[in-house]
Design a protein around this motif. Structure first.
Motif, mmCIF file in Angstrom:
data_model
loop_
_atom_site.group_PDB
_atom_site.id
_atom_site.type_symbol
_atom_site.label_atom_id
_atom_site.label_comp_id
_atom_site.label_asym_id
_atom_site.label_seq_id
_atom_site.Cartn_x
_atom_site.Cartn_y
_atom_site.Cartn_z
ATOM 1 N N ALA A 215 0.828 -1.209 0.000
ATOM 2 C CA ALA A 215 0.000 0.000 0.000
ATOM 3 C C ALA A 215 0.861 1.256 0.000
ATOM 4 C CB ALA A 215 -0.932 -0.009 1.210
ATOM 5 N N ALA A 216 1.973 1.210 0.747
ATOM 6 C CA ALA A 216 2.886 2.359 0.786
ATOM 7 C C ALA A 216 3.472 2.646 -0.586
ATOM 8 C CB ALA A 216 4.011 2.097 1.791
ATOM 9 N N ALA A 217 3.717 1.605 -1.370
ATOM 10 C CA ALA A 217 4.337 1.757 -2.688
ATOM 11 C C ALA A 217 3.324 1.903 -3.808
ATOM 12 C CB ALA A 217 5.234 0.550 -2.974
ATOM 13 N N SER A 218 2.025 1.923 -3.465
ATOM 14 C CA SER A 218 0.983 1.990 -4.489
ATOM 15 C C SER A 218 0.782 3.428 -4.958
ATOM 16 C CB SER A 218 -0.327 1.423 -3.927
ATOM 17 O OG SER A 218 -0.862 2.298 -2.953
ATOM 18 N N PRO A 219 0.069 3.628 -6.064
ATOM 19 C CA PRO A 219 -0.133 4.982 -6.585
ATOM 20 C C PRO A 219 -0.876 5.911 -5.633
ATOM 21 C CG PRO A 219 -0.666 3.350 -8.253
ATOM 22 C CD PRO A 219 -0.465 2.600 -6.975
ATOM 23 N N ASN A 220 -1.746 5.376 -4.783
ATOM 24 C CA ASN A 220 -2.573 6.212 -3.911
ATOM 25 C C ASN A 220 -2.628 5.586 -2.518
ATOM 26 O OD1 ASN A 220 -4.618 7.710 -2.659
ATOM 27 N ND2 ASN A 220 -5.650 8.074 -4.607
ATOM 28 N N PRO A 221 -1.600 5.823 -1.687
ATOM 29 C CA PRO A 221 -1.547 5.154 -0.382
ATOM 30 C C PRO A 221 -2.736 5.447 0.518
ATOM 31 C CG PRO A 221 0.597 6.066 -0.940
ATOM 32 C CD PRO A 221 -0.369 6.588 -1.955
ATOM 33 N N SER A 222 -3.201 6.695 0.575
ATOM 34 C CA SER A 222 -4.292 7.009 1.502
ATOM 35 C C SER A 222 -5.549 6.222 1.162
ATOM 36 C CB SER A 222 -4.591 8.513 1.487
ATOM 37 O OG SER A 222 -5.030 8.933 0.219
ATOM 38 N N ARG A 223 -5.824 6.067 -0.136
ATOM 39 C CA ARG A 223 -6.994 5.279 -0.537
ATOM 40 C C ARG A 223 -6.786 3.797 -0.211
ATOM 41 N NH1 ARG A 223 -9.677 6.876 -6.006
ATOM 42 N NH2 ARG A 223 -10.112 8.616 -4.600
ATOM 43 N N ALA A 224 -5.583 3.301 -0.455
ATOM 44 C CA ALA A 224 -5.298 1.894 -0.148
ATOM 45 C C ALA A 224 -5.465 1.613 1.333
ATOM 46 C CB ALA A 224 -3.883 1.543 -0.605
ATOM 47 N N TYR A 225 -4.953 2.508 2.189
ATOM 48 C CA TYR A 225 -5.074 2.295 3.632
ATOM 49 C C TYR A 225 -6.511 2.439 4.102
ATOM 50 C CZ TYR A 225 0.005 2.314 3.970
ATOM 51 O OH TYR A 225 1.329 2.014 3.826
ATOM 52 N N GLY A 226 -7.295 3.297 3.441
ATOM 53 C CA GLY A 226 -8.699 3.403 3.799
ATOM 54 C C GLY A 226 -9.443 2.098 3.557
ATOM 55 N N PHE A 227 -9.228 1.519 2.371
ATOM 56 C CA PHE A 227 -9.847 0.220 2.091
ATOM 57 C C PHE A 227 -9.254 -0.884 2.977
ATOM 58 C CE2 PHE A 227 -11.028 2.202 -2.072
ATOM 59 C CZ PHE A 227 -12.382 1.965 -1.980
ATOM 60 N N TRP A 228 -7.982 -0.764 3.315
ATOM 61 C CA TRP A 228 -7.304 -1.725 4.210
ATOM 62 C C TRP A 228 -8.030 -1.787 5.554
ATOM 63 C CZ3 TRP A 228 -4.482 -0.368 8.748
ATOM 64 C CH2 TRP A 228 -3.636 -1.348 9.264
ATOM 65 N N VAL A 229 -8.344 -0.639 6.131
ATOM 66 C CA VAL A 229 -9.073 -0.593 7.400
ATOM 67 C C VAL A 229 -10.505 -1.082 7.213
ATOM 68 C CG1 VAL A 229 -9.971 0.925 9.209
ATOM 69 C CG2 VAL A 229 -7.667 1.292 8.314
ATOM 70 N N MET A 230 -11.149 -0.641 6.142
ATOM 71 C CA MET A 230 -12.554 -0.968 5.920
ATOM 72 C C MET A 230 -12.754 -2.477 5.757
ATOM 73 S SD MET A 230 -15.203 0.988 3.417
ATOM 74 C CE MET A 230 -14.216 0.670 1.960
ATOM 75 N N GLY A 231 -11.842 -3.143 5.044
ATOM 76 C CA GLY A 231 -11.958 -4.589 4.872
ATOM 77 C C GLY A 231 -11.933 -5.329 6.196
ATOM 78 N N GLN A 232 -11.057 -4.900 7.101
ATOM 79 C CA GLN A 232 -10.974 -5.542 8.410
ATOM 80 C C GLN A 232 -12.252 -5.329 9.206
ATOM 81 O OE1 GLN A 232 -7.224 -4.554 10.438
ATOM 82 N NE2 GLN A 232 -6.313 -4.175 8.441
ATOM 83 N N LEU A 233 -12.784 -4.110 9.171
ATOM 84 C CA LEU A 233 -14.007 -3.813 9.912
ATOM 85 C C LEU A 233 -15.190 -4.614 9.389
ATOM 86 C CD1 LEU A 233 -13.682 0.071 10.201
ATOM 87 C CD2 LEU A 233 -13.445 -1.578 12.056
ATOM 88 N N VAL A 234 -15.308 -4.701 8.067
ATOM 89 C CA VAL A 234 -16.440 -5.421 7.474
ATOM 90 C C VAL A 234 -16.375 -6.899 7.831
ATOM 91 C CG1 VAL A 234 -17.464 -6.175 5.295
ATOM 92 C CG2 VAL A 234 -16.794 -3.787 5.588
ATOM 93 N N LEU A 235 -15.215 -7.527 7.668
ATOM 94 C CA LEU A 235 -15.102 -8.954 7.985
ATOM 95 C C LEU A 235 -15.309 -9.196 9.475
ATOM 96 C CD1 LEU A 235 -14.578 -11.765 6.861
ATOM 97 C CD2 LEU A 235 -12.150 -11.438 7.309
ATOM 98 N N GLY A 236 -14.780 -8.297 10.313
ATOM 99 C CA GLY A 236 -14.973 -8.444 11.752
ATOM 100 C C GLY A 236 -16.436 -8.358 12.139
ATOM 101 N N ALA A 237 -17.166 -7.412 11.540
ATOM 102 C CA ALA A 237 -18.587 -7.265 11.851
ATOM 103 C C ALA A 237 -19.385 -8.481 11.383
ATOM 104 C CB ALA A 237 -19.128 -5.992 11.205
ATOM 105 N N ILE A 238 -19.082 -8.970 10.182
ATOM 106 C CA ILE A 238 -19.770 -10.163 9.676
ATOM 107 C C ILE A 238 -19.485 -11.360 10.575
ATOM 108 C CG2 ILE A 238 -19.859 -11.823 7.773
ATOM 109 C CD1 ILE A 238 -19.287 -9.476 5.865
#
Length: 388
Positions: free
Chosen positions: A133-156
């Motif tokens: 994610a740090a080396a990707s074209p848009n780190p802030s967007r990658a980290y946002g989805f990174w957090v969101m994926g964990q929250l969604v799976l945890g809630a499910i």
């Protein structure tokens, strides 16, 4: 199918993420810490099905958290010398094997070893996700989805696991994790081969200021100490204020949804609005939400504090990690961040418990939590990368 590596090097920082890379970052990073994210349901099942004591259950989760932290040490070497795609594949296979073993064993010590191996593999995958994610074209967007994926799976997981445990027992959780990882195996090839293949040769990264990097690392540490200390005891704060367990639980469940919204907002606005302004806003609201819990919060005040706290927590984190990525896209700082996140998660509840016991209430915890939040803001603002 086209390789994703050229896309990383030929795309300007504001461009869209390659979908394969983004999917790999989000899905691997959601699955690997799933046991920790779903700890309340799993801990209850360990107590009822295995008749484990609170100490044994605590040791089991501590082993998982410790193993994810220990993954940082070998990563110092292999991030520079191994193909990240091959490392991801090997880690994923170990994760699958360890979870299948966890499903089959009936001895506590074998389960402890299996969970340690699973978390060690998961920690390695998490490091690859953070570094990619740090080396990707848009780190802030990658980290946002990174957090969101964990929250969604945890809630499910928290909503479905009790039903699965009732019919199939604890092994269902470990089997599902193994199957999910099997489905994600093809995505390992979407990771970059290494840091040097991910960097934009036309715009080389600025030299790292290790002083500023240290400020950023300390900013992440204080952020996690504050949030884990307050969040661990937020239910107890509601209980002391006279709220029922049902009311408090419902509010905290809704707060999880607000966390998803916070991460989504970070992905939408993180690269469109001034980063420092967003950090001031997010940190200010987070410190304010902690102080709103001061005293004896009634239902409306408790709900407001919990919802704002969870929203700002997941809104701030992608912005902080993206700022770290601006200083070093090689993955080294992300490796260190993985370590301090685990350390902060461990220190926060321990420190909070001692503050509660020494003061006989939650006042000291809340004041310390707000102060640490503002200290984290100062540290993160101080780690602005040097512009060349």
């Amino acid at each position: 199918m086209h390789s994703h590596t050229p896309a990383l090097s030929d795309t300007a920082p504001s461009a869209h993420q390659p979908l394969g890379l983004l999917a790999a970052i989000v899905l691997f990073a959601a699955i690997t810490p799933a046991v920790l994210l779903m700890a309340p349901a799993i801990a209850a099942q360990l107590a009822s099905q295995w008749q484990l004591s609170p100490t044994q259950i605590g040791d089991l989760f501590s082993a998982e958290l410790g193993a994810m932290s220990l993954a940082t040490l070998p990563a110092i070497w292999w991030l520079k010398h191994l193909d990240w795609r091959r490392a991801a594949l090997c880690s994923a296979v170990l994760f699958i094997a360890a979870n299948l073993l966890s499903m089959l064993v009936h001895d506590y010590w074998l389960l402890l070893v299996a969970r340690f191996c699973s978390a060690l593999a998961g920690g390695s995958l998490m490091i690859i996700c953070l570094a990619s994610a740090a080396a990707s074209p848009n780190p802030s967007r990658a980290y946002g989805f990174w957090v969101m994926g964990q929250l969604v799976l945890g809630a499910i997981g928290l909503s479905l696991l009790p039903l699965l445990f009732e019919h199939f027992g604890l092994g269902a959780c470990y089997l599902i994790l193994a199957l999910l990882m099997v489905l994600c195996l093809p995505l390992a090839r979407c990771f970059p081969a290494g840091a040097e293949q991910s960097l934009d040769a036309a715009t080389p990264a600025p030299p790292i200021s290790w002083f500023k990097a240290g400020l950023g690392i300390l900013g992440i540490l204080t952020f996690y100490i504050s949030l884990s200390g307050v969040w661990t005891f937020i239910g107890a704060i509601g209980s002391q204020a006279g709220l029922s367990a049902q009311a408090s639980g419902d509010i905290l469940a809704i707060a999880t949804l607000m966390g998803i919204v916070g991460a989504l907002c970070a992905t939408l606005f993180g690269d469109r609005l001034p980063g420092s302004g967003l950090l001031w806003l997010g940190y200010g609201l987070m410190a304010g939400s902690v102080l709103v819990l001061y005293g004896q919060p009634q239902l409306a005040r408790f709900a407001l504090a919990a919802l704002v706290f969870k929203f700002t927590w997941t809104f701030i984190l992608p912005l902080v990690l993206a700022r770290m990525a601006q200083m070093d896209r090689s993955g080294r700082l992300m490796n260190a961040s993985n370590l301090v996140i685990s350390v902060g998660l461990a220190i926060g509840p321990a420190l909070a418990g001692r503050l509660i016991e020494s003061s006989g209430g939650f006042h000291s915890l809340l004041l310390a939590g707000a102060a640490l939040t503002l200290l984290s803001l100062a540290l993160v603002l101080g780690c602005r990368p040097t512009r060349s």
